[in-house]
Design a protein around this motif. Sequence first.
Motif, PDB file in Angstrom:
ATOM      1  N   THR A 162       0.800  -1.224   0.000  1.00 44.93           N
ATOM      2  CA  THR A 162       0.000   0.000   0.000  1.00 44.93           C
ATOM      3  C   THR A 162       0.833   1.274   0.000  1.00 44.93           C
ATOM      4  O   THR A 162       0.271   2.367  -0.015  1.00 44.93           O
ATOM      5  CB  THR A 162      -0.940   0.020   1.226  1.00 44.93           C
ATOM      6  N   ASN A 163       2.148   1.162   0.018  1.00 42.38           N
ATOM      7  CA  ASN A 163       2.989   2.354  -0.117  1.00 42.38           C
ATOM      8  C   ASN A 163       3.147   2.670  -1.604  1.00 42.38           C
ATOM      9  O   ASN A 163       4.219   2.528  -2.202  1.00 42.38           O
ATOM     10  CB  ASN A 163       4.350   2.149   0.540  1.00 42.38           C
TER      11      ASN A 163
ATOM     12  N   GLY B 224       6.804   2.045 -11.639  1.00 43.33           N
ATOM     13  CA  GLY B 224       7.827   1.364 -10.861  1.00 43.33           C
ATOM     14  C   GLY B 224       8.822   2.267 -10.187  1.00 43.33           C
ATOM     15  O   GLY B 224       9.602   1.815  -9.339  1.00 43.33           O
ATOM     16  N   GLN B 225       8.829   3.559 -10.526  1.00 44.54           N
ATOM     17  CA  GLN B 225       9.770   4.481  -9.886  1.00 44.54           C
ATOM     18  C   GLN B 225       9.390   4.731  -8.429  1.00 44.54           C
ATOM     19  O   GLN B 225       8.221   4.616  -8.042  1.00 44.54           O
ATOM     20  CB  GLN B 225       9.816   5.797 -10.659  1.00 44.54           C
ATOM     21  N   CYS B 226      10.377   5.077  -7.633  1.00 43.09           N
ATOM     22  CA  CYS B 226      10.180   5.263  -6.198  1.00 43.09           C
ATOM     23  C   CYS B 226      10.458   6.708  -5.791  1.00 43.09           C
ATOM     24  O   CYS B 226      11.366   7.360  -6.338  1.00 43.09           O
ATOM     25  CB  CYS B 226      11.100   4.332  -5.414  1.00 43.09           C
ATOM     26  N   TYR B 227       9.672   7.190  -4.828  1.00 40.92           N
ATOM     27  CA  TYR B 227       9.777   8.562  -4.349  1.00 40.92           C
ATOM     28  C   TYR B 227       9.684   8.581  -2.830  1.00 40.92           C
ATOM     29  O   TYR B 227       8.878   7.854  -2.242  1.00 40.92           O
ATOM     30  CB  TYR B 227       8.635   9.429  -4.900  1.00 40.92           C
TER      31      TYR B 227
ATOM     32  N   THR C  78       8.257   6.251   1.641  1.00 45.53           N
ATOM     33  CA  THR C  78       8.745   5.914   0.310  1.00 45.53           C
ATOM     34  C   THR C  78       7.651   5.150  -0.428  1.00 45.53           C
ATOM     35  O   THR C  78       7.157   4.134   0.071  1.00 45.53           O
ATOM     36  CB  THR C  78      10.019   5.052   0.386  1.00 45.53           C
ATOM     37  N   VAL C  79       7.270   5.650  -1.588  1.00 48.79           N
ATOM     38  CA  VAL C  79       6.172   5.058  -2.356  1.00 48.79           C
ATOM     39  C   VAL C  79       6.654   4.657  -3.744  1.00 48.79           C
ATOM     40  O   VAL C  79       7.643   5.182  -4.256  1.00 48.79           O
ATOM     41  CB  VAL C  79       4.981   6.043  -2.485  1.00 48.79           C
ATOM     42  N   THR C  80       5.928   3.724  -4.341  1.00 47.30           N
ATOM     43  CA  THR C  80       6.214   3.272  -5.702  1.00 47.30           C
ATOM     44  C   THR C  80       5.085   3.715  -6.617  1.00 47.30           C
ATOM     45  O   THR C  80       3.907   3.606  -6.259  1.00 47.30           O
ATOM     46  CB  THR C  80       6.342   1.739  -5.756  1.00 47.30           C
ATOM     47  N   ALA C  81       5.424   4.206  -7.800  1.00 44.82           N
ATOM     48  CA  ALA C  81       4.422   4.627  -8.779  1.00 44.82           C
ATOM     49  C   ALA C  81       3.783   3.397  -9.415  1.00 44.82           C
ATOM     50  O   ALA C  81       4.449   2.623 -10.100  1.00 44.82           O
ATOM     51  CB  ALA C  81       5.072   5.498  -9.848  1.00 44.82           C
ATOM     52  N   THR C  82       2.479   3.225  -9.177  1.00 46.20           N
ATOM     53  CA  THR C  82       1.758   2.071  -9.723  1.00 46.20           C
ATOM     54  C   THR C  82       0.496   2.466 -10.477  1.00 46.20           C
ATOM     55  O   THR C  82      -0.217   1.594 -10.975  1.00 46.20           O
ATOM     56  CB  THR C  82       1.352   1.101  -8.595  1.00 46.20           C
ATOM     57  N   ASN C  83       0.209   3.771 -10.570  1.00 47.85           N
ATOM     58  CA  ASN C  83      -1.053   4.178 -11.183  1.00 47.85           C
ATOM     59  C   ASN C  83      -0.913   5.577 -11.768  1.00 47.85           C
ATOM     60  O   ASN C  83       0.091   6.270 -11.556  1.00 47.85           O
ATOM     61  CB  ASN C  83      -2.180   4.137 -10.155  1.00 47.85           C
ATOM     62  N   PHE C  84      -1.955   5.994 -12.481  1.00 41.98           N
ATOM     63  CA  PHE C  84      -2.001   7.298 -13.144  1.00 41.98           C
ATOM     64  C   PHE C  84      -3.160   8.106 -12.569  1.00 41.98           C
ATOM     65  O   PHE C  84      -4.265   7.592 -12.386  1.00 41.98           O
ATOM     66  CB  PHE C  84      -2.203   7.080 -14.645  1.00 41.98           C
ATOM     67  N   CYS C  85      -2.890   9.363 -12.268  1.00 37.64           N
ATOM     68  CA  CYS C  85      -3.930  10.292 -11.823  1.00 37.64           C
ATOM     69  C   CYS C  85      -4.318  11.150 -13.028  1.00 37.64           C
ATOM     70  O   CYS C  85      -3.567  12.040 -13.433  1.00 37.64           O
ATOM     71  CB  CYS C  85      -3.423  11.164 -10.678  1.00 37.64           C
TER      72      CYS C  85
ATOM     73  N   GLN D 214      11.433  13.562  -3.391  1.00 34.97           N
ATOM     74  CA  GLN D 214      12.725  13.263  -4.008  1.00 34.97           C
ATOM     75  C   GLN D 214      12.634  11.877  -4.643  1.00 34.97           C
ATOM     76  O   GLN D 214      12.184  10.925  -3.999  1.00 34.97           O
ATOM     77  CB  GLN D 214      13.831  13.273  -2.961  1.00 34.97           C
ATOM     78  N   ARG D 215      13.003  11.780  -5.887  1.00 37.92           N
ATOM     79  CA  ARG D 215      13.042  10.457  -6.508  1.00 37.92           C
ATOM     80  C   ARG D 215      14.272   9.712  -6.023  1.00 37.92           C
ATOM     81  O   ARG D 215      15.373  10.278  -5.957  1.00 37.92           O
ATOM     82  CB  ARG D 215      13.065  10.586  -8.028  1.00 37.92           C
ATOM     83  N   VAL D 216      14.092   8.440  -5.652  1.00 39.25           N
ATOM     84  CA  VAL D 216      15.166   7.652  -5.058  1.00 39.25           C
ATOM     85  C   VAL D 216      15.236   6.283  -5.718  1.00 39.25           C
ATOM     86  O   VAL D 216      14.338   5.872  -6.465  1.00 39.25           O
ATOM     87  CB  VAL D 216      14.943   7.477  -3.542  1.00 39.25           C
TER      88      VAL D 216
END
Length: 256
Positions: free
Chosen positions: A61-62, A78-81, A101-108, A152-154
Motif C-alpha cells: 500500500t505504499n 515502478g519508480q520510487c519517491y 517511500t512510495v512506488t508509482a503504480t497508477n495514473f492520476c 525526491q526520486r530515489v
Amino acid sequence: MGMGMFFKLSLILAMYFMRTAFGFDGSWQYSHATFYGGADASGTMGGACGYGNLYTYGYGTNTVALSTALFNDGASCGQCYVITCDYNSVPQWCLPGRSVTVTATNFCPPNWAIPSDNGGWCNPPRTHFDMAQPAFEQIAITTAGIVPVQYQRVSCYKRGNIRFTLNGFPYFNNFLVWNVGGPGSISYMMVRGDKTNWMVMSRNWGAIWMLNSVDLSGQALSFYIWNSDWQFLYFPQVVYNNWVYGQTYEAYANFY
C-alpha cells in the motif's frame, strides 16, 4: 575523438539530462499530495501500470498515482519517491518529521472540468501525487484532503530479482516486468527466442511490454533490459521452452 568514445560521452550526457529532467538528481522538489482508495487500500488495486493486485506483486500500500507531468505515458511505472509533508506550510495537517517511500503504480488523470488550483490537482502541467490512503496517513492527517509536500526520486530497493509475467496469445505477446530495483522503471527491452534473432519490444501500457506478429511458443526466451538510468542486464534463457501464458519467471538478477 573515436566513434566509441563519442558514443560513450553522448550516452553519459543523455543519462545526466534524463536524470535531471525527471528529478533523479538527488534534489528535493515541491508538489502537492492527495489520497485515494480508502483506509484498506482496496480501491488502489490494479491501475494504469498493469501490476494488478499490489500485494501479489510486492508493492503493498505504499503506492502512488502520478499526474501526467510525472507519469510520462507509463514510463515512470515502478519508480520510487520519498515524500514528506511540508510542515512549515501547514503544521496543523502534517505529521512532523515523517516521510514515506512510495512506488508509482497508477495514473492520476486530469479533470479539465475543474480548475487546476481548485480540484483539478492532476491537470498538466502540475506535478501531483495521489497516494494510497495508508501511505498518505504516514505523513499527514486525512482531514486535510490535500497537503503541500516535498519529494525526491530515489532508488528502489526490492527483495529478490526481476520477474516476468507472460500474457497474451500467439502472435501477441505481453510481458509484465516487475520487482525492478534501482530506478524501478524500464526504458528499452529486447527479446530473443532460441529460434529467432533479437527483437525490439514496445511498451504496450504501463509496465507491460509487447511483441506482435511473432509466435514464441515452444522457445526458450532471453531478454536484454535497459532501465531508465540506461544500465542494462542480459537474461539468457530465463523463460523455459515449456512456458505457458499466465506464468511468472524470476531472472536471478536485479538493478542495484
